[in-house]
Motif scaffolding. Structure first.
Motif, short mmCIF file in Angstrom:
data_model
loop_
_atom_site.label_atom_id
_atom_site.label_comp_id
_atom_site.label_asym_id
_atom_site.label_seq_id
_atom_site.Cartn_x
_atom_site.Cartn_y
_atom_site.Cartn_z
N LEU A 29 -12.06 36.67 53.48
CA LEU A 29 -13.16 37.54 53.05
C LEU A 29 -12.82 38.32 51.78
O LEU A 29 -13.65 39.12 51.32
CB LEU A 29 -13.50 38.52 54.17
CG LEU A 29 -14.02 37.88 55.47
CD1 LEU A 29 -14.12 38.93 56.58
CD2 LEU A 29 -15.37 37.22 55.25
N PHE A 30 -11.61 38.07 51.23
CA PHE A 30 -11.16 38.78 50.01
C PHE A 30 -11.18 40.30 50.23
O PHE A 30 -11.69 41.06 49.40
CB PHE A 30 -12.03 38.40 48.80
CG PHE A 30 -12.00 36.93 48.50
CD1 PHE A 30 -10.90 36.35 47.88
CD2 PHE A 30 -13.07 36.12 48.86
CE1 PHE A 30 -10.88 34.99 47.62
CE2 PHE A 30 -13.06 34.77 48.59
CZ PHE A 30 -11.96 34.18 47.98
N ARG A 31 -10.62 40.72 51.35
CA ARG A 31 -10.52 42.13 51.68
C ARG A 31 -9.09 42.44 52.11
O ARG A 31 -8.32 41.55 52.46
CB ARG A 31 -11.48 42.51 52.81
CG ARG A 31 -12.94 42.20 52.53
CD ARG A 31 -13.83 42.65 53.67
NE ARG A 31 -15.20 42.16 53.48
CZ ARG A 31 -16.21 42.46 54.29
NH1 ARG A 31 -16.01 43.24 55.34
NH2 ARG A 31 -17.41 41.96 54.05
N VAL A 32 -8.76 43.72 52.13
CA VAL A 32 -7.46 44.11 52.65
C VAL A 32 -7.56 44.16 54.16
O VAL A 32 -8.64 44.44 54.72
CB VAL A 32 -7.02 45.48 52.08
CG1 VAL A 32 -6.82 45.40 50.58
CG2 VAL A 32 -8.03 46.57 52.44
N PRO A 33 -6.47 43.89 54.89
CA PRO A 33 -6.52 43.89 56.35
C PRO A 33 -7.04 45.19 56.95
O PRO A 33 -7.72 45.19 57.98
CB PRO A 33 -5.06 43.65 56.74
CG PRO A 33 -4.50 42.86 55.60
CD PRO A 33 -5.17 43.44 54.38
#
Length: 299
Positions: A29-33
């Motif tokens: 999702l191209f996000r940080v965890p």
């Protein structure tokens, strides 16, 4: 009441379940965890339920979480379809094209076109119906179809574009072992009236019903389609006129016999394709062009 279940939350849950990991879902999702974890924690807090069993090493759904993802994927799929429908509508493509084919036609060439169309535009639904005589026009007048193919007679409606598909010939045909085969030709009206005429029921609901090829006082057997009429002829149930293009094989094999009549000239019908002038759909335009090109194969 605003639901805490958002499309974004469903997408996060879907990614976690497929990747079996919060970190892998974050990468997809191209996000940080931490952002993925926050979305899940916030949803659990707002719903008051646990969606993941955190006692496991991998992200494992609880029964409630499994139910939410199963139903949520249906919502995501419907949202994707709705987005595509909105985009194709803005580009002039219909969500569905409704085609009405008159019972007199061969359907296979049109099915071949539908298969070709689906290869190119698989996201557009096609609805095919069959009508008889006035019922074909009736479906267009009632706006229950977008394109009619194989209609006969006149539309009497200036809102329609009309395209000729050519003429079809009819012959008076009976089963090979029918008693009329042994009558002297041309066959007299007296001889014909001894036997029931097989007629196809006009499926019109709003226009006056039509029937063709009947003698006064002759009994009739009414069937729902041209194909059923052909079958009845082959069984010797009755007699009447049949479109030549539909019985070529039966005439050549001798299963049906064409007879000359004393009081009938040769019969032909003009076949028509028609659609509403206001309909500018691209799927409709595609089929109009293709059907014009194969009109000789329909008859």
């Amino acid at each position: 009441m605003n639901s805490p279940i958002t499309l974004d939350a469903l997408k996060v849950l879907d990614a976690i379940e497929r990747k079996k990991s919060f970190a892998a879902a974050a990468d997809e999702l191209f996000r940080v965890p931490s952002a993925v974890s926050y979305t899940v924690n916030k949803l659990e807090e707002d719903l008051g339920v646990e969606l993941f069993d955190r006692s496991k090493r991998k992200a494992q759904l609880t029964p409630v979480g499994t139910m939410l993802i199963d139903q949520g994927r249906l919502i995501l799929k419907a949202t994707d379809e709705l987005t595509r429908l909105a985009q194709q509508s803005a580009n002039g493509w219909e969500a569905e094209l409704r085609i009405c084919i008159d019972s007199i036609l061969l359907f296979k060439p049109i099915y071949a076109l539908i298969a070709q169309f689906q290869q190119e535009y698989p996201w557009i639904n096609i609805r095919v119906t069959e009508e008889v005589l006035g019922g074909t026009w009736d479906s267009l007048i009632a706006d229950s179809t977008d394109l009619i193919i194989g209609a006969t007679g006149e539309s009497h409606n200036r809102d329609f574009n009309v395209q000729s598909l050519g003429e079809i010939d009819f012959v008076f045909a009976v089963a090979k072992d029918h008693p009329l085969v042994d009558e002297p030709v041309p066959i007299s009206d007296r001889a014909i009236k001894q036997y029931s005429s097989i007629v196809v029921a006009d499926s019109s609901r709003g226009l006056p019903s039509r029937s063709e090829g009947l003698l006064d006082g002759q009994s009739r057997i009414t069937v729902p389609t041209v194909q059923k009429k052909i079958e009845a002829h082959l069984l010797g149930v009755g007699i009447g006129f049949l479109p030549v293009h539909r019985i070529q094989d039966e005439l050549e094999s001798g299963e049906l016999v064409s007879l000359q009549l004393a009081s009938y000239e040769s019969r032909t019908n003009q076949l028509i394709m028609a659609w509403n002038k206001d309909n500018q759909g691209k799927a409709l335009a595609w089929f109009i062009e293709k059907i014009q090109a194969i009109s000789d194969k329909l008859i």
